[in-house]
Motif scaffolding. Structure first.
Motif, PDB file in Angstrom:
ATOM      1  N   VAL A   1       7.946 -60.501 -17.026  1.00  0.00           N
ATOM      2  CA  VAL A   1       9.245 -59.835 -17.250  1.00  0.00           C
ATOM      3  C   VAL A   1       9.280 -59.048 -18.671  1.00  0.00           C
ATOM      4  CG1 VAL A   1      11.532 -60.111 -17.363  1.00  0.00           C
ATOM      5  CG2 VAL A   1      10.351 -61.414 -15.654  1.00  0.00           C
ATOM      6  N   LEU A   2       9.508 -57.728 -18.223  1.00  0.00           N
ATOM      7  CA  LEU A   2       9.498 -56.800 -19.442  1.00  0.00           C
ATOM      8  C   LEU A   2      10.975 -56.397 -19.829  1.00  0.00           C
ATOM      9  CD1 LEU A   2       6.270 -54.449 -18.596  1.00  0.00           C
ATOM     10  CD2 LEU A   2       6.440 -56.665 -20.079  1.00  0.00           C
ATOM     11  N   ASP A   3      11.614 -56.489 -20.918  1.00  0.00           N
ATOM     12  CA  ASP A   3      12.677 -55.914 -21.039  1.00  0.00           C
ATOM     13  C   ASP A   3      12.517 -54.826 -22.064  1.00  0.00           C
ATOM     14  OD1 ASP A   3      15.369 -55.232 -21.578  1.00  0.00           O
ATOM     15  OD2 ASP A   3      15.837 -57.087 -23.033  1.00  0.00           O
ATOM     16  N   VAL A   4      12.134 -53.477 -21.686  1.00  0.00           N
ATOM     17  CA  VAL A   4      11.624 -52.569 -22.225  1.00  0.00           C
ATOM     18  C   VAL A   4      12.562 -51.060 -21.966  1.00  0.00           C
ATOM     19  CG1 VAL A   4       9.297 -53.221 -22.383  1.00  0.00           C
ATOM     20  CG2 VAL A   4      10.121 -52.012 -20.546  1.00  0.00           C
ATOM     21  N   ASP A   5      12.440 -50.110 -23.072  1.00  0.00           N
ATOM     22  CA  ASP A   5      13.093 -49.026 -22.667  1.00  0.00           C
ATOM     23  C   ASP A   5      12.199 -47.826 -21.916  1.00  0.00           C
ATOM     24  OD1 ASP A   5      11.140 -48.147 -24.486  1.00  0.00           O
ATOM     25  OD2 ASP A   5      12.697 -47.855 -26.037  1.00  0.00           O
ATOM     26  N   LYS A   6      12.751 -46.837 -21.463  1.00  0.00           N
ATOM     27  CA  LYS A   6      12.048 -45.890 -20.440  1.00  0.00           C
ATOM     28  C   LYS A   6      10.747 -45.240 -21.157  1.00  0.00           C
ATOM     29  CE  LYS A   6      15.110 -42.084 -21.324  1.00  0.00           C
ATOM     30  NZ  LYS A   6      15.941 -41.039 -20.836  1.00  0.00           N
ATOM     31  N   TYR A   7      10.840 -45.137 -22.570  1.00  0.00           N
ATOM     32  CA  TYR A   7       9.804 -44.558 -23.181  1.00  0.00           C
ATOM     33  C   TYR A   7       8.655 -45.447 -23.125  1.00  0.00           C
ATOM     34  CZ  TYR A   7      13.296 -41.489 -24.737  1.00  0.00           C
ATOM     35  OH  TYR A   7      14.618 -40.303 -24.787  1.00  0.00           O
ATOM     36  N   ALA A   8       8.764 -46.832 -23.233  1.00  0.00           N
ATOM     37  CA  ALA A   8       7.497 -47.714 -23.342  1.00  0.00           C
ATOM     38  C   ALA A   8       7.075 -47.727 -21.635  1.00  0.00           C
ATOM     39  CB  ALA A   8       7.930 -49.206 -23.515  1.00  0.00           C
ATOM     40  N   ILE A   9       8.090 -47.626 -20.633  1.00  0.00           N
ATOM     41  CA  ILE A   9       7.351 -47.577 -19.430  1.00  0.00           C
ATOM     42  C   ILE A   9       6.438 -46.263 -19.066  1.00  0.00           C
ATOM     43  CG2 ILE A   9       7.997 -47.485 -16.708  1.00  0.00           C
ATOM     44  CD1 ILE A   9       8.343 -50.187 -18.032  1.00  0.00           C
ATOM     45  N   MET A  10       7.211 -45.237 -19.573  1.00  0.00           N
ATOM     46  CA  MET A  10       6.399 -43.837 -19.396  1.00  0.00           C
ATOM     47  C   MET A  10       5.206 -43.727 -20.066  1.00  0.00           C
ATOM     48  SD  MET A  10       9.816 -41.480 -20.191  1.00  0.00           S
ATOM     49  CE  MET A  10       8.695 -40.047 -20.691  1.00  0.00           C
ATOM     50  N   HIS A  11       5.081 -44.503 -21.458  1.00  0.00           N
ATOM     51  CA  HIS A  11       3.666 -44.475 -21.986  1.00  0.00           C
ATOM     52  C   HIS A  11       2.792 -45.718 -21.284  1.00  0.00           C
ATOM     53  CE1 HIS A  11       0.885 -44.557 -25.375  1.00  0.00           C
ATOM     54  NE2 HIS A  11       0.991 -45.889 -25.250  1.00  0.00           N
ATOM     55  N   ARG A  12       3.284 -46.530 -20.641  1.00  0.00           N
ATOM     56  CA  ARG A  12       2.130 -47.382 -20.026  1.00  0.00           C
ATOM     57  C   ARG A  12       1.707 -46.992 -18.737  1.00  0.00           C
ATOM     58  NH1 ARG A  12       1.588 -52.909 -20.485  1.00  0.00           N
ATOM     59  NH2 ARG A  12       0.900 -53.846 -18.626  1.00  0.00           N
ATOM     60  N   VAL A  13       2.522 -46.394 -18.015  1.00  0.00           N
ATOM     61  CA  VAL A  13       2.057 -45.850 -16.469  1.00  0.00           C
ATOM     62  C   VAL A  13       1.867 -44.449 -16.599  1.00  0.00           C
ATOM     63  CG1 VAL A  13       3.278 -47.646 -15.497  1.00  0.00           C
ATOM     64  CG2 VAL A  13       4.284 -45.600 -15.923  1.00  0.00           C
ATOM     65  N   GLN A  14       2.147 -43.815 -17.459  1.00  0.00           N
ATOM     66  CA  GLN A  14       1.597 -42.417 -17.778  1.00  0.00           C
ATOM     67  C   GLN A  14       2.319 -41.413 -16.829  1.00  0.00           C
ATOM     68  OE1 GLN A  14      -0.949 -41.158 -20.341  1.00  0.00           O
ATOM     69  NE2 GLN A  14      -0.142 -42.928 -20.846  1.00  0.00           N
ATOM     70  N   ILE A  15       3.728 -41.426 -16.789  1.00  0.00           N
ATOM     71  CA  ILE A  15       4.455 -40.531 -15.842  1.00  0.00           C
ATOM     72  C   ILE A  15       5.389 -39.876 -16.868  1.00  0.00           C
ATOM     73  CG2 ILE A  15       4.318 -42.100 -13.939  1.00  0.00           C
ATOM     74  CD1 ILE A  15       7.028 -42.970 -14.562  1.00  0.00           C
ATOM     75  N   HIS A  16       5.950 -38.702 -16.337  1.00  0.00           N
ATOM     76  CA  HIS A  16       7.102 -37.863 -17.102  1.00  0.00           C
ATOM     77  C   HIS A  16       8.374 -38.648 -16.734  1.00  0.00           C
ATOM     78  CE1 HIS A  16       4.025 -35.041 -18.034  1.00  0.00           C
ATOM     79  NE2 HIS A  16       3.542 -34.869 -16.524  1.00  0.00           N
ATOM     80  N   ALA A  17       9.230 -37.956 -17.735  1.00  0.00           N
ATOM     81  CA  ALA A  17      10.593 -38.467 -17.706  1.00  0.00           C
ATOM     82  C   ALA A  17      11.525 -37.994 -16.276  1.00  0.00           C
ATOM     83  CB  ALA A  17      11.584 -37.924 -18.947  1.00  0.00           C
ATOM     84  N   ARG A  18      11.075 -36.948 -15.822  1.00  0.00           N
ATOM     85  CA  ARG A  18      11.546 -36.704 -14.590  1.00  0.00           C
ATOM     86  C   ARG A  18      11.363 -37.452 -13.257  1.00  0.00           C
ATOM     87  NH1 ARG A  18       7.746 -32.602 -15.513  1.00  0.00           N
ATOM     88  NH2 ARG A  18       6.047 -32.795 -13.979  1.00  0.00           N
ATOM     89  N   ASP A  19      10.094 -37.968 -13.498  1.00  0.00           N
ATOM     90  CA  ASP A  19       9.732 -38.972 -12.542  1.00  0.00           C
ATOM     91  C   ASP A  19      10.449 -40.279 -12.698  1.00  0.00           C
ATOM     92  OD1 ASP A  19       7.619 -37.064 -11.499  1.00  0.00           O
ATOM     93  OD2 ASP A  19       6.295 -37.985 -12.806  1.00  0.00           O
ATOM     94  N   LEU A  20      10.791 -40.807 -13.965  1.00  0.00           N
ATOM     95  CA  LEU A  20      11.328 -41.910 -14.094  1.00  0.00           C
ATOM     96  C   LEU A  20      12.718 -41.906 -13.848  1.00  0.00           C
ATOM     97  CD1 LEU A  20      10.558 -44.877 -15.460  1.00  0.00           C
ATOM     98  CD2 LEU A  20      11.462 -44.086 -17.615  1.00  0.00           C
TER      99      LEU A  20
END
Length: 394
Positions: free
Chosen positions: A40-59
């Protein structure tokens, strides 16, 4: 190292319930890798974007605060999945990130992922034991026959959303048919209001089902979009390259670096063939497209039944309206005839001397009789004329 404020391994569902009491469910992500390990990850959107290599518009597509239609997007390293209001996930070739895993509608998806992935993990343990016994050829054959991880995770999500919408449709059918039968037997304000609410629910549910159906249909119509969902194939094709982008990806997702060889073997047969071959994914999408299309057809049939009931109700109301018009015609005709009879009585009731009224006592009797006969004949003539013109029923 995972970017974020808190990383909590989940060993059993009781720990997940404990997290819910802390109030982290609304902002948490459940990460489940190909081996069945949960985090279980309690992370912000930038960490998710970095981890899965997607852009903010996709998130933003899977942001619960924003209203986006059902979407399945294939990116270079991930599949962005937004199905309805509760299934919001990011799928890579080795792991799946599921948003808000404590939601009651997401819990079945988590349980199904556990069921699908844990046996695969057990099989791999058996295969590693067999590998020590020099049966490497049989192991690779078994692994090549396995579907890629991203397809197994995508299938779980599609199965969950199709089952969810089918269940909602069944509940609506169970409520609508008795309500319509009750309305046809007795037209009342209460029954009409009940059917109106059910029709509104059906309209909203039909729109939701149609969005999922249209997304699957759009994917099936475009081989390029389906090819973008083959993450293992693209990863196997990019694995020999030692560029900085690949190194950054391996650092962001450590499990892929350790399991790249298995992902390569699992998709090597397809990779050596036609890179645009999407038959496996097409068969998967067609199966769930058929299921969601069946649900959509049930809603269309239900809507037609409601429309037919409304037409029947309108016909009944028109019939009652025509009966009231006929009654009004009869009453108006009778009123006209009685008015003529009253006119004659009024004329003879006036205090005017008539020479022929003297010594003729029988005149009152004949005036009354003749006036009554004339009024009755006039009434019959009006009704007969109305029936001749089709204004009243026979």
């Amino acid at each position: 190292m995972v970017m974020g404020r808190e990383v909590v391994p989940v060993m059993d569902p009781s720990q997940v319930v404990g997290l819910k009491k802390k109030g982290t469910g609304s902002r948490s992500w459940l990460l489940m890798d190909a081996s069945g390990l949960e985090t279980v990850l309690d992370v912000d959107k930038y960490a998710i974007m970095h981890r899965v290599q997607i852009h903010a518009r996709d998130l933003r597509i899977i942001d619960p605060l924003l209203s986006y239609p059902s979407t399945i997007l294939g990116r270079e390293r991930a599949i962005v999945l937004n199905l309805e209001v509760h299934i919001k996930a990011i799928i890579t070739s080795e792991e799946v990130l599921l948003r808000d895993p404590l939601d009651e509608n997401v819990t079945p998806v988590v349980e199904e992922l556990r069921r699908r992935l844990k046996p695969m993990n057990a099989n791999r343990e058996d295969q590693r034991e067999e590998k020590d016994m020099n049966v490497q050829h049989d192991i690779e054959t078994t692994e090549e026959d396995e579907s890629p991880f991203e397809f197994r995770a995508l299938e779980v999500a599609l199965e969950a959303i199709c089952s969810y919408l089918a269940a909602r449709t069944l509940e609506l059918e169970t409520a609508v048919y008795p309500a319509l039968d009750m309305l046809t037997s007795k037209i009342s304000s209460r029954n009409l209001d009940r059917v109106r609410k059910l029709k509104s629910q059906m309209t909203r549910l039909t729109a939701r089902v149609q969005k999922v159906r249209d997304e699957l249909e759009q994917l099936l119509d475009d081989d390029g979009d389906m090819a973008d969902l083959y993450l293992s194939r693209k990863l196997a094709g990019a694995s020999p390259v030692s560029g900085s982008g690949a190194a950054s990806w391996f650092l962001a997702s450590p499990t892929i670096g350790s399991k790249i060889s298995r992902a390569s073997r699992a998709s090597i047969a397809t990779f050596r063939g036609d890179e645009n071959d999407v038959e496996e994914l097409e068969m998967l999408l067609e199966a769930y497209f058929g299921q969601i299309d069946s649900t959509f057809n049930k809603l269309i049939t239900l809507r037609e039944y409601i429309d037919n009931t409304e037409d029947y109700i309108n016909i009944q109301l028109d019939n009652h309206r025509n009966q009231l018009i006929q009654l009004e015609l009869f009453l108006s005709s009778g009123t006209v005839c009685l008015s003529i009879y009253s006119l004659i009585a009024a004329i003879f009731g006036m205090n005017i001397p008539y020479s022929w009224n003297k010594d003729h006592g029988y005149m009152f009797k004949w005036v009354v009789i003749i006036s009554a006969i004339f009024s009755a004949v006039l009434f019959i003539f009006i009704i007969s004329y109305a029936r001749f013109k089709g204004l009243v029923g026979s």
